[in-house]
Design a protein around this motif. Structure first.
Motif, PDB file in Angstrom:
ATOM      1  N   ILE A  30       0.912  -1.239  -0.095  1.00  0.00           N
ATOM      2  CA  ILE A  30       0.079   0.071   0.134  1.00  0.00           C
ATOM      3  C   ILE A  30       0.788   1.313   0.012  1.00  0.00           C
ATOM      4  CG2 ILE A  30      -1.715   1.396   1.286  1.00  0.00           C
ATOM      5  CD1 ILE A  30      -2.683  -1.495   2.379  1.00  0.00           C
ATOM      6  N   LEU A  31       0.665   2.151  -1.026  1.00  0.00           N
ATOM      7  CA  LEU A  31       1.490   3.327  -1.237  1.00  0.00           C
ATOM      8  C   LEU A  31       0.521   4.476  -0.847  1.00  0.00           C
ATOM      9  CD1 LEU A  31       3.134   1.322  -2.770  1.00  0.00           C
ATOM     10  CD2 LEU A  31       4.160   3.241  -4.248  1.00  0.00           C
ATOM     11  N   GLU A  32       1.216   5.498   0.033  1.00  0.00           N
ATOM     12  CA  GLU A  32       0.484   6.842   0.454  1.00  0.00           C
ATOM     13  C   GLU A  32       1.027   7.825  -0.622  1.00  0.00           C
ATOM     14  OE1 GLU A  32      -1.783   6.567   2.500  1.00  0.00           O
ATOM     15  OE2 GLU A  32      -1.533   4.727   3.284  1.00  0.00           O
ATOM     16  N   LYS A  33       0.460   9.013  -0.503  1.00  0.00           N
ATOM     17  CA  LYS A  33       0.806  10.131  -1.344  1.00  0.00           C
ATOM     18  C   LYS A  33       2.355  10.585  -1.184  1.00  0.00           C
ATOM     19  CE  LYS A  33      -0.159  14.807  -2.513  1.00  0.00           C
ATOM     20  NZ  LYS A  33       1.276  15.620  -2.022  1.00  0.00           N
ATOM     21  N   GLU A  34       2.918  10.296   0.126  1.00  0.00           N
ATOM     22  CA  GLU A  34       4.045  10.694   0.521  1.00  0.00           C
ATOM     23  C   GLU A  34       5.125  10.059  -0.142  1.00  0.00           C
ATOM     24  OE1 GLU A  34       1.745  10.173   2.737  1.00  0.00           O
ATOM     25  OE2 GLU A  34       1.431  12.198   3.134  1.00  0.00           O
ATOM     26  N   ASP A  35       4.665   8.478  -0.482  1.00  0.00           N
ATOM     27  CA  ASP A  35       5.671   7.607  -1.147  1.00  0.00           C
ATOM     28  C   ASP A  35       5.939   8.112  -2.665  1.00  0.00           C
ATOM     29  OD1 ASP A  35       5.851   5.635   1.017  1.00  0.00           O
ATOM     30  OD2 ASP A  35       3.798   4.977   0.573  1.00  0.00           O
ATOM     31  N   PHE A  36       4.877   8.621  -3.286  1.00  0.00           N
ATOM     32  CA  PHE A  36       5.015   9.023  -4.357  1.00  0.00           C
ATOM     33  C   PHE A  36       5.889  10.306  -4.677  1.00  0.00           C
ATOM     34  CE2 PHE A  36       1.294   6.459  -4.919  1.00  0.00           C
ATOM     35  CZ  PHE A  36       1.416   5.707  -5.899  1.00  0.00           C
ATOM     36  N   ASP A  37       5.555  11.355  -3.654  1.00  0.00           N
ATOM     37  CA  ASP A  37       6.194  12.477  -3.671  1.00  0.00           C
ATOM     38  C   ASP A  37       7.580  12.415  -3.175  1.00  0.00           C
ATOM     39  OD1 ASP A  37       3.837  13.710  -4.082  1.00  0.00           O
ATOM     40  OD2 ASP A  37       3.363  14.159  -2.051  1.00  0.00           O
ATOM     41  N   ASN A  38       7.949  11.191  -2.486  1.00  0.00           N
ATOM     42  CA  ASN A  38       9.421  11.186  -1.976  1.00  0.00           C
ATOM     43  C   ASN A  38      10.136  10.179  -2.731  1.00  0.00           C
ATOM     44  OD1 ASN A  38       9.119  13.187  -0.045  1.00  0.00           O
ATOM     45  ND2 ASN A  38       8.207  11.510   1.435  1.00  0.00           N
TER      46      ASN A  38
END
Length: 280
Positions: free
Chosen positions: A74-82
């Motif tokens: 499960i990926l959160e928004k922060e995972d994509f941003d960072n």
């Protein structure tokens, strides 16, 4: 003025060009809602978890990647941003190519590049250098949760960026090619070239309109006014087997010449009326 969708910098060797990115295109179409025809009520969809049965607000929905063996990441928004990827904040120039070398099949979407703050002078430097060399820059940039291959080129004194598909996203279209044994005669080719010449002119996009959208708007307006929908103005062309290609193309050439003459006559008439109006 539209809002920029991305801010970063173009890495042009050791020169950094801060830029803003704007979408250069917008698709215009008639938007429809899904409704219940009996009472006009809108059809709504709920986001329901298939495990607990609860309705989940959009803001609480995450993206999950399931492996073939059933494991779930499960990926959160922060995972994509960072993401550990330099192209999330910078446009990396990887190569320069002749403008005509890139097949338009690769192009996906077009963006305007605007110099941001102190980026004006290096922006002009890149623009003028590309113009002088008649080249375009192949770049890599991360947009909308994915890394893109893109092409930066000069048009109308500014830089445009075309995002491109990756090579493995282009399908092999060999299946659609005609059989090699099918050939045409020199006479047929000559007549086809004559037809092409009869319709050759400068590309003026403003002279083309979306006839389908215009016809659909007429139907919508008629419905709103409680009137009968407009009827088709002319019968649709009937498909027929073409036996004599040369004869068919000769007729097409004559029709094209007549349309061009009629169009030219209409333009001359408008010009004459405008001149009389000014004289009066």
């Amino acid at each position: 003025m539209p809002r920029s969708i991305w801010k970063g910098a173009i890495s042009f060797g050791l020169v950094t060009i801060p830029v803003k990115l704007y979408s250069a295109t917008e698709e215009k179409d008639i938007s429809f809602r899904q409704v219940h025809p009996a009472d006009g009520g809108r059809i709504k969809y709920k986001r329901v978890c298939d495990t607990c049965g609860e309705e989940i607000p959009f803001a609480e929905i995450a993206k999950g990647y399931e492996t073939p063996d059933g494991r779930l990441a499960i990926l959160e928004k922060e995972d994509f941003d960072n993401l550990p990827l330099p192209t999330t904040k910078a446009v990396e120039v990887v190569q320069f190519v002749d403008q005509d070398e890139v097949d338009p099949t690769y192009f996906a979407k077009t963006y305007f590049l605007e110099a941001d703050g102190p980026g004006v002078k290096p922006y002009v430097l890149l623009r003028d250098a590309l113009t002088a060399s008649n080249r375009a820059a192949v770049v890599k940039v991360a947009l909308r949760s994915r890394e893109n291959l893109a092409l930066i080129r000069v048009k109308d004194n500014q830089l445009l960026m075309h995002t491109m598909l990756w090579p493995d996203e282009i399908r092999d279209g060999a299946f659609a090619a005609p059989p090699a044994e099918v050939t045409v005669s020199d006479a047929e080719i000559t007549m086809a070239q004559t037809f092409i010449d009869a319709l050759t002119g400068e590309f003026e996009p403003d002279q083309f309109t979306d006839s389908y959208r215009e016809a659909l708007e007429e139907v919508v307006n008629a419905k709103l006014a409680g009137a009968a929908p407009p009827e088709e103005s002319a019968p649709a062309a009937q498909e027929a087997d073409v036996v004599d290609l040369v004869a068919a193309l000769r007729a097409s050439v004559e029709a094209a010449k007549q349309r061009r003459e009629a169009k030219a006559g209409g333009s001359d008439s408008k010009t004459a009326k405008g001149s009389k109006s000014k004289a009066g």
